[in-house]
Every structure is written in structure tokens, then in C-alpha cells.
Write an enzyme that holds these catalytic residues in place. Structure first.
Site, mmCIF file in Angstrom:
data_model
loop_
_atom_site.group_PDB
_atom_site.id
_atom_site.type_symbol
_atom_site.label_atom_id
_atom_site.label_comp_id
_atom_site.label_asym_id
_atom_site.label_seq_id
_atom_site.Cartn_x
_atom_site.Cartn_y
_atom_site.Cartn_z
ATOM 1 N N TRP A 1 0.823 -1.220 0.000
ATOM 2 C CA TRP A 1 0.000 0.000 0.000
ATOM 3 C C TRP A 1 0.854 1.266 0.000
ATOM 4 O O TRP A 1 0.340 2.367 -0.172
ATOM 5 C CB TRP A 1 -0.918 0.016 1.230
ATOM 6 C CG TRP A 1 -2.040 -0.989 1.207
ATOM 7 C CD1 TRP A 1 -2.203 -2.044 0.339
ATOM 8 C CD2 TRP A 1 -3.161 -1.038 2.102
ATOM 9 N NE1 TRP A 1 -3.357 -2.735 0.638
ATOM 10 C CE2 TRP A 1 -3.970 -2.146 1.719
ATOM 11 C CE3 TRP A 1 -3.581 -0.271 3.188
ATOM 12 C CZ2 TRP A 1 -5.151 -2.483 2.386
ATOM 13 C CZ3 TRP A 1 -4.752 -0.610 3.855
ATOM 14 C CH2 TRP A 1 -5.527 -1.704 3.454
ATOM 15 N N LYS A 2 2.150 1.122 0.266
ATOM 16 C CA LYS A 2 3.049 2.290 0.376
ATOM 17 C C LYS A 2 2.459 3.287 1.382
ATOM 18 O O LYS A 2 1.833 2.851 2.345
ATOM 19 C CB LYS A 2 3.308 2.896 -1.009
ATOM 20 C CG LYS A 2 3.788 1.825 -2.003
ATOM 21 C CD LYS A 2 4.326 2.350 -3.307
ATOM 22 C CE LYS A 2 4.756 1.187 -4.196
ATOM 23 N NZ LYS A 2 5.327 1.614 -5.473
ATOM 24 N N GLY B 1 5.158 2.168 -10.723
ATOM 25 C CA GLY B 1 4.342 3.375 -10.702
ATOM 26 C C GLY B 1 4.334 4.133 -12.017
ATOM 27 O O GLY B 1 3.850 5.257 -12.084
ATOM 28 N N GLY C 1 1.514 -2.480 -6.232
ATOM 29 C CA GLY C 1 1.388 -1.163 -5.615
ATOM 30 C C GLY C 1 0.011 -0.578 -5.866
ATOM 31 O O GLY C 1 -0.969 -0.949 -5.227
HETATM 32 P P1 13P Z 1 3.082 -0.221 -8.787
HETATM 33 O O1 13P Z 1 2.269 -1.494 -8.858
HETATM 34 O O2 13P Z 1 2.272 0.950 -8.326
HETATM 35 O O3 13P Z 1 3.869 0.010 -10.012
HETATM 36 O O4 13P Z 1 4.145 -0.453 -7.596
HETATM 37 C C1 13P Z 1 4.893 -1.608 -7.616
HETATM 38 C C2 13P Z 1 5.635 -1.670 -6.329
HETATM 39 O O5 13P Z 1 6.547 -0.895 -6.099
HETATM 40 C C3 13P Z 1 5.226 -2.678 -5.352
HETATM 41 O O6 13P Z 1 6.131 -2.756 -4.297
#
Ligand code: 13P
Length: 250
Positions: free
Chosen positions: A10-11, A172, A233
Site C-alpha cells: 500500500w506504500k 508506478g 502497488g
Molecule cells: P506499482 O504497482 O504501483 O507500479 O508499484 C509496484 C511496487 O513498487 C510494489 O512494491
């Protein structure tokens, strides 16, 4: 056949109220999967996530931990503190931590060893930048990250580790590695582990792909022979999208 391990990172997203809502939506959507489901949430949401997922098939992870048990390390969290909360997994060495917070192969190794000693299962992230890939240095970088980052990890400990191959250029950005690019890189990573730990340990090791993986491309990626799961992410922040990734491979 291995099942797949699908983890949401989820960051730095979601309040406690939003966490309750998202987990509430997710529980019924992923209840019938044979794959392993993990959500790695911000520290402030861990207690809520552990409480709400009790008795479900959703496991909870943190996004970092320190290598010391306690002490004067302002802002850091010890592995035992996560264990006490009921947390099972921890993301370590994410490229955002390497890029923005000075994480190195050595600090990743220290954190991995400490997490393992405390009984956590680390999800250790590696991956090359676009510049490194374009300069033909992908294998060199991945090889260094594995050899340095796992230098002191024993073969017994490796059984409790998940590796996530996340090419930095795909995180991302909406640019996903093709199924073949991801599979080839992961096959190479597995060969480095084989050199260090032997064939059986390398074959058993779970290696995920991460980087713009979503409900649209998950099926293709997860059907590749070396890709054992995903670290998701953006798409993990929407219950329906994450559930579709979880269920993309039967
Ligand atoms: P995204 O799926 O948003 O590209 O992020 C990938 C990620 O860094 C998962 O740790």
C-alpha cells in the site's frame, strides 16, 4: 505446483478509516482463492489490519523494520514490535527505500537477518533501473543485489524469504515488463540463488514480479514459469482490482 503469493504494497496510503473500508471489501472477494494473500500496510494501520483479518485468509505485512532489537533509533521499528502486533511479513529493500532513504544491499541484509531472527517473513525487493538495463548492466546489478543482500542468509532461513523482482522503471509508471522480460529476469535471479544455495532451494524460492502489475496484465505474468506471484502497488489500493490479481491464476 507452487501456488502464487500475491502481496499488496500500500506504500504511504490509506488512513485507518480507509483501511477498514478496503479490508472489509477485500475479505469476501478473495475468500475462495488458493493463492496466498498479503497486504503490506503503513505502520499506523497494522493493528487495525491484523484485527480485521483475523480468521480470514489475508495475511498482514509491514513495509520496513530496523535490525536492532531496541535503542536510540528515532523513527525506526524493531522486528519484535511487528511480531508482537501479529504481523507476519515485512517488505525490505524496496527501491523507494533504496532511492529516497539511503538503503543499501548491506542495510537490506541487516534488516533481513533481523526480521528472520524475529520470526518474520521478509519480502526482499531487488531490481535494476532503466539506465542500468539500457547499459546492459541488468544481470550485474541483480547479481550484486542478491550476492550482497543475502550474503549471511542461511539456506534454512531462505525457506522463509520471498524475493520480489521489481524493475525500477516499471514501478508506478504504468510501463510493465513484458511477460517474457519479467520471466527472463526472474530466471536469471533464480540462477544466482542456485549458485549460492543449490538447485532445490532455488526452485523452492518464491520470486514475485512487481511493477505496474494490475488486473489487466496479471494473468499473463502469473502464467510464466518462473513468476511465483506479484507485489502490487497502485492496483492493491482498489479492492476489486487487487482481488482480480489474486484470482488471475487458478
Ligand atoms: P506499482 O504497482 O504501483 O507500479 O508499484 C509496484 C511496487 O513498487 C510494489 O512494491
Amino acid at each position: 505446483m507452487k501456488n502464487k503469493i500475491i502481496a499488496g504494497n500500500w506504500k504511504m496510503n490509506k488512513t485507518i478509516a480507509e483501511t477498514k473500508q478496503l479490508i472489509g471489501q477485500l475479505i469476501p472477494l478473495v475468500a475462495d482463492t488458493n493463492n496466498t494473500v498479503i497486504i503490506c500496510v503503513p505502520y499506523t494501520n497494522l493493528a487495525t489490519a491484523v484485527e480485521l483479518t483475523k480468521g480470514t485468509n489475508i495475511h498482514v505485512g509491514a513495509q520496513n523494520c530496523h535490525w536492532k532489537e531496541s535503542g536510540a533509533y528515532t523513527g525506526e521499528i524493531a522486528p519484535s514490535m511487528l511480531v508482537e502486533l501479529g504481523v507476519e511479513y515485512v517488505v525490505l529493500g524496496h527501491s523507494e527505500r533504496r532511492t529516497y532513504f539511503g538503503e543499501t544491499d548491506n542495510t537490506v541484509l541487516l534488516r533481513t537477518k533481523a526480521a528472520l531472527s524475529a520470526g518474520l517473513k521478509p519480502i526482499v525487493c531487488i531490481g535494476e533501473t532503466l539506465e542500468e538495463r539500457n547499459n546492459g548492466q541488468m544481470e550485474q546489478v541483480l547479481s550484486r543485489q542478491v550476492k550482497e543482500g543475502f550474503k549471511d542468509v542461511t539456506v534454512e532461513e531462505l525457506a522463509n524469504v520471498i524475493v520480489a523482482y521489481e524493475p525500477v522503471w516499471a514501478i508506478g509508471t504504468g510501463v510493465t515488463a513484458t511477460d517474457e522480460q519479467a520471466n527472463d529476469a526472474i530466471a536469471f535471479v533464480r540462477s544466482v540463488f542456485q549458485e549460492m544455495y543449490g538447485k532445490q532451494a532455488a526452485d523452492q524460492l518464491y520470486i514475485q514480479y512487481g511493477g505496474s502489475m494490475n488486473d489487466k496484465n496479471a494473468q499473463g505474468l502469473l502464467s510464466m514459469s518462473h513468476i511465483d506471484g506479484g507485489l502490487i502497488g497502485g492496483a492493491s489500493l482498489v479492492a476489486e482490482k487487487f482481488a482480480q490479481v489474486v484470482k488471475a491464476h487458478k
